[in-house]
Design an enzyme around this catalytic site. Structure first.
Site, PDB file in Angstrom:
ATOM      1  N   ARG A 185     -20.352   0.693 -16.707  1.00 29.49           N
ATOM      2  CA  ARG A 185     -21.153   1.487 -15.450  1.00 29.49           C
ATOM      3  C   ARG A 185     -21.882   3.359 -16.061  1.00 29.49           C
ATOM      4  NH1 ARG A 185     -18.230   2.150 -12.388  1.00 29.49           N
ATOM      5  NH2 ARG A 185     -16.659   1.326 -13.113  1.00 29.49           N
ATOM      6  N   TYR A 195     -26.888  -3.776 -18.063  1.00 30.76           N
ATOM      7  CA  TYR A 195     -25.809  -3.711 -18.391  1.00 30.76           C
ATOM      8  C   TYR A 195     -25.266  -4.761 -16.118  1.00 30.76           C
ATOM      9  CZ  TYR A 195     -20.544  -3.297 -16.716  1.00 30.76           C
ATOM     10  OH  TYR A 195     -19.301  -3.460 -16.933  1.00 30.76           O
ATOM     11  N   GLY A 196     -24.380  -5.717 -16.475  1.00 38.46           N
ATOM     12  CA  GLY A 196     -24.224  -6.186 -14.837  1.00 38.46           C
ATOM     13  C   GLY A 196     -23.751  -4.519 -13.840  1.00 38.46           C
ATOM     14  N   LYS A 239     -22.193  -3.831  -7.010  1.00 41.05           N
ATOM     15  CA  LYS A 239     -21.912  -2.157  -7.146  1.00 41.05           C
ATOM     16  C   LYS A 239     -22.501  -1.865  -5.869  1.00 41.05           C
ATOM     17  CE  LYS A 239     -17.803  -2.872  -9.512  1.00 41.05           C
ATOM     18  NZ  LYS A 239     -16.817  -3.845  -9.190  1.00 41.05           N
ATOM     19  N   HIS A 254     -12.641  -2.579  -2.301  1.00 45.78           N
ATOM     20  CA  HIS A 254     -12.819  -2.952  -4.027  1.00 45.78           C
ATOM     21  C   HIS A 254     -11.690  -3.420  -3.767  1.00 45.78           C
ATOM     22  CE1 HIS A 254     -12.788  -1.829  -8.472  1.00 45.78           C
ATOM     23  NE2 HIS A 254     -13.699  -3.055  -7.456  1.00 45.78           N
ATOM     24  N   SER A 271     -10.998  -0.718 -11.056  1.00 43.49           N
ATOM     25  CA  SER A 271     -11.624  -1.398 -12.374  1.00 43.49           C
ATOM     26  C   SER A 271     -10.727  -2.070 -13.835  1.00 43.49           C
ATOM     27  CB  SER A 271     -13.029  -0.730 -12.751  1.00 43.49           C
ATOM     28  OG  SER A 271     -14.141  -0.377 -11.831  1.00 43.49           O
ATOM     29  N   CYS A 298      -8.545  -2.817 -13.926  1.00 46.86           N
ATOM     30  CA  CYS A 298      -7.021  -2.836 -13.746  1.00 46.86           C
ATOM     31  C   CYS A 298      -5.875  -4.481 -13.755  1.00 46.86           C
ATOM     32  CB  CYS A 298      -6.608  -2.218 -12.543  1.00 46.86           C
ATOM     33  SG  CYS A 298      -6.573  -0.226 -13.390  1.00 46.86           S
ATOM     34  N   GLY A 299      -6.316  -5.637 -13.427  1.00 48.12           N
ATOM     35  CA  GLY A 299      -6.048  -6.682 -13.547  1.00 48.12           C
ATOM     36  C   GLY A 299      -6.328  -7.348 -11.642  1.00 48.12           C
ATOM     37  N   THR A 334      -8.747 -10.016 -11.193  1.00 49.28           N
ATOM     38  CA  THR A 334      -8.808 -11.122 -11.300  1.00 49.28           C
ATOM     39  C   THR A 334      -7.406 -11.433 -11.391  1.00 49.28           C
ATOM     40  OG1 THR A 334     -11.520 -10.661 -12.331  1.00 49.28           O
ATOM     41  CG2 THR A 334     -10.390 -12.571 -12.177  1.00 49.28           C
ATOM     42  N   ASP A 339     -13.078  -9.016  -5.961  1.00 52.65           N
ATOM     43  CA  ASP A 339     -13.414  -7.607  -6.836  1.00 52.65           C
ATOM     44  C   ASP A 339     -13.949  -7.004  -5.118  1.00 52.65           C
ATOM     45  OD1 ASP A 339     -14.292  -5.872  -8.270  1.00 52.65           O
ATOM     46  OD2 ASP A 339     -16.069  -5.998  -8.653  1.00 52.65           O
ATOM     47  N   ASN A 397     -14.907  -3.702 -22.751  1.00 48.72           N
ATOM     48  CA  ASN A 397     -15.318  -4.516 -21.585  1.00 48.72           C
ATOM     49  C   ASN A 397     -16.927  -5.363 -21.568  1.00 48.72           C
ATOM     50  OD1 ASN A 397     -15.958  -3.491 -19.290  1.00 48.72           O
ATOM     51  ND2 ASN A 397     -17.836  -2.602 -18.781  1.00 48.72           N
ATOM     52  N   ARG A 431     -17.500  -9.254 -20.929  1.00 48.06           N
ATOM     53  CA  ARG A 431     -17.446  -9.887 -19.122  1.00 48.06           C
ATOM     54  C   ARG A 431     -17.948 -11.460 -19.304  1.00 48.06           C
ATOM     55  NH1 ARG A 431     -16.481  -6.506 -14.682  1.00 48.06           N
ATOM     56  NH2 ARG A 431     -15.999  -4.682 -15.899  1.00 48.06           N
ATOM     57  N   ARG A 460      -3.075   1.894 -13.545  1.00 46.09           N
ATOM     58  CA  ARG A 460      -2.173   2.048 -13.868  1.00 46.09           C
ATOM     59  C   ARG A 460      -1.796   3.080 -14.134  1.00 46.09           C
ATOM     60  NH1 ARG A 460      -4.142  -1.260 -18.654  1.00 46.09           N
ATOM     61  NH2 ARG A 460      -5.629  -2.528 -16.845  1.00 46.09           N
ATOM     62  N   ASN A 495       4.060 -10.919 -11.182  1.00 50.15           N
ATOM     63  CA  ASN A 495       3.802 -10.152  -9.878  1.00 50.15           C
ATOM     64  C   ASN A 495       4.057 -10.899  -8.202  1.00 50.15           C
ATOM     65  OD1 ASN A 495       2.988  -8.601 -11.852  1.00 50.15           O
ATOM     66  ND2 ASN A 495       0.554  -8.796 -11.599  1.00 50.15           N
TER      67      ASN A 495
END
Ligand code: OXD
Ligand code: MN
Length: 648
Positions: A131, A261-262, A270, A290, A312, A314-315, A317, A339, A429, A431, A462, A558
């Site tokens: 992005r 880019y997606g 987004k 988000h 974005s 940072c885990g 998913t 997301d 990055n 995907r 993070r 976690n």
């Protein structure tokens, strides 16, 4: 327009395409590489730019009945002058045809279909891998409406500029019209969008990421004033100097140029589901966030849903698909979304969330059967990979995948790669885009229009230091303050330096479509509307020791933190009072079965270090100053109260 022609690979560049636009020497060279490479089935260089396709009779003819859509598409067509227009219907046959065309054109590489059925690889232009926040704008009537965290342009001036860039931009290409729905179709929050694009990769990705096709046109109906999002995307010449991602919230419109880019071009995600939706949500009294949404079910069958905002990469998913460690036998985690969450106040005074998306666009590196088995199972088929490495047997590889690296592969740029190579095989990055239906732990309520009731909201970042593993806010306003002051070390999901701490309120810094101060106010005003509000927590999986090693194993473990959060929601778990909120004492967390974990480590994870918090307070203050005069006084008051508590 659809023509009756057989499916043939079009390998002659139309003359009009050759003469279109102002291409740089570099891009001309790349294009000639493209044609050279096309002669071989596996092109080294790939880009999204591809000449027009000639679809077989009856395909690409799904024109909607709505006059407003037809008029707008005609307007864009006459401006961009494509060779033809392809109206998508989202069918299986259409998808098969477009996949075939994309492979023939070198936009996609078909992977080993025995090993990876339905999987393809795309390589984006190396100048276009993340992005671009610096070229992302909110075009509202006044700068104040966009607020201090957004790039702003006056809408009329930006429309003029973009229309200039779009003149003749699709010459020699096909213009695809992609109808889609965001949200479960029977949700009152569901939104219809149309994306016009000259990228076949975008079409194929939108079919994964949204409820794409004829159902969207049907839902919109024929009323000329029916609401829909107007999205226009053109690759132009994929030139970073002509790259702009522009949002017009008042017009429910998006124009994105110069990128493939997606995050910049799947306009549903987004752009619509966060930036435009957050603006609409403020007006209509709901929240567009988000956030992942997950379900936690106890062995006794008691279920809670949790929404969690992390910046974005940072885990999110991984957390949304977590598999509990063996000690938590009988506990089940299910995914509603990984997301984005759209949340509204229910009649019972609880907050209800839906996932507007239909697929996952996840970061690949680090994904393995150890770190996220459910993601790995999901991407075994029907997956569009972008910028990962290709092995000689047509499989994909990335840093952190299970097993040893291949002795030789082709890296994300299309260059030969071996484990001795300097660069990474996969872009950090890189995907996957995969339908959510592939997720073995998809929550059964994912299509429920009313959404799932949220028991807890988690903010997280993070942070190598300062932030304890977990703490609970003392109430709604304190929780909003915790979210507003959130910070995280930057990742490869956006261009720019990686690893720098930046404030990222509610993980929405790059995604809030209006003034962030108003956004905070909207959050504060939502609290009193909730008779039964979710509890609010903050987590940090990334704290490090003095040697720079992570203190917490993360991933499945976690669950131990999640269990404490759920127990707090049920009024069961203990905690110690602290200046920053309620922090579990070591004995409040279930750490049984956590090997190699010492009592010192848990103390270090939960510690509140005065010097670190002095710095944190100063960092927050500095950030709030950059937002002046828009920060609501309630949040400044929370900040002062925290400073007083820490000084005691
Ligand atoms: C994403 C992001 O792709 O946040 O989800 O960048
Ligand atoms: Mn995201």
């Amino acid at each position: 327009m659809a023509k009756s022609q057989p499916q043939v690979c079009s390998v002659t560049r139309p003359a009009r395409y050759r003469s279109s636009g102002s291409f740089s020497l570099a891009s001309r060279l790349k294009r000639s590489n493209y044609w050279f490479a096309c002669a071989f089935v596996r092109p080294r260089f790939m880009e999204n730019i591809a000449p027009a396709i000639s679809s077989p009779s009856g395909m690409g003819a799904n024109q909607p009945a709505n006059r407003a859509v037809l008029d707008w598409v005609e307007e864009v067509r006459s401006m961009t002058q494509p060779e033809n227009v392809f109206w998508c219907d989202g069918s299986e046959a259409e998808n098969d045809y477009l996949l075939g065309e994309a492979c023939r054109q070198g936009v996609l590489i078909s992977l080993n279909q025995e090993k990876n059925p339905g999987c393809y690889l795309h390589r984006s232009n190396p100048n276009d891998v993340a992005r671009v926040e610096e070229f992302t704008l909110i075009c509202a009537p006044t700068k104040e409406e966009a607020g201090p965290t957004n790039n702003w342009s006056e809408p009329a001036a930006m429309y003029r500029k973009l229309w200039g860039m779009l003149q003749g931009a699709m010459r020699g290409r096909t213009m695809f019209v992609v109808p889609y729905i965001m949200g479960p179709p029977d949700s009152p929050l569901a939104k219809v969008g149309f994306e016009i694009t000259d990228s076949i990769y975008v079409v194929l990705s939108m079919r994964i990421m949204t409820r794409m096709g004829a159902q969207a046109s049907t839902r919109l109906g024929s009323k000329p004033d029916a609401e829909f999002n107007r999205g226009v995307h053109s690759l132009l010449d994929v030139n970073p100097e002509r790259r702009l991602i522009c949002h017009f919230p008042q017009d429910n419109a998006i124009i994105s140029v110069g990128s493939g880019y997606g995050g910049n071009v799947l306009l549903s995600k987004k752009c619509l589901a966060l930036r435009i939706a957050s603006y609409l949500a403020r007006q209509q009294g709901w929240l567009a966030e988000h956030m992942l949404i997950l379900g936690v079910e106890s062995p006794a069958g008691k279920k809670h849903y949790v929404a969690a905002a992390f910046p974005s990469a940072c885990g999110k998913t991984n957390f949304a698909m977590l598999i509990p460690p063996p000690h938590f036998a009988g506990w089940k985690i299910t995914t509603v979304g990984d997301d984005i969450a759209w949340m509204q106040v229910g009649a019972d005074g609880r907050l209800y969330a839906v996932n507007p998306e239909n697929g996952y666009f996840g970061v690949v590196p680090g994904t393995s059967y150890r770190s996220n088995p459910n993601a790995m199972r999901s991407i075994e088929r029907d997956t569009l990979f972008t910028n990962v490495a290709l092995t000689s047997d047509g499989d994909v590889w990335w840093e952190g995948k299970d097993g040893s690296p291949p002795s030789a592969a082709t890296d994300w740029r299309g260059n030969p790669w071996t484990p001795a190579s300097q660069g990474k095989a996969a872009h950090p990055n890189s995907r996957f885009a995969v339908p959510m239906r592939n997720n073995p732990v998809l929550d059964p309520e994912v299509e429920k229009g009313a959404g799932v009731p949220i028991s807890a909201i988690i903010f997280g970042g993070r942070r190598s230091n300062t932030m304890p593993l977990v703490f609970q806010a003392t109430g709604w306003n304190h929780g909003v303050y915790v979210g507003s002051a959130m910070a995280s070390e930057t990742t490869a999901a956006a261009t720019g330096a990686v690893g720098q701490v930046r404030r990222d309120p509610m993980a929405m810094l790059p995604f809030c479509g209006y003034n962030i101060g108003e956004y905070f106010r909207h959050w504060l005003e939502t609290g009193p509307r909730l008779a039964n509000p979710p509890l609010i927590f903050h987590v940090n999986w990334f704290r490090k020791n003095a040697q720079g090693k992570f203190l917490w194993p993360g991933f499945g473990d976690n669950m131990r933190v999640l269990k404490w959060i759920i127990d707090r929601c049920e009024g069961r778990a203990g905690a110690g009072a602290s200046p920053i909120g309620s922090v579990p004492r070591p004995e409040d967390l279930d750490l049984e079965g956590l090997e190699g974990f010492s009592p010192e480590m848990i103390r270090a994870l939960l510690a509140i270090e005065p010097e670190e918090w002095a710095q944190e307070l100063a960092g927050q203050e500095e950030f709030f100053k950059t937002l002046a005069p828009y920060v609501p006084p309630e949040l400044l008051e929370q900040h002062e109260q925290l400073a007083r508590r820490l000084a005691r």
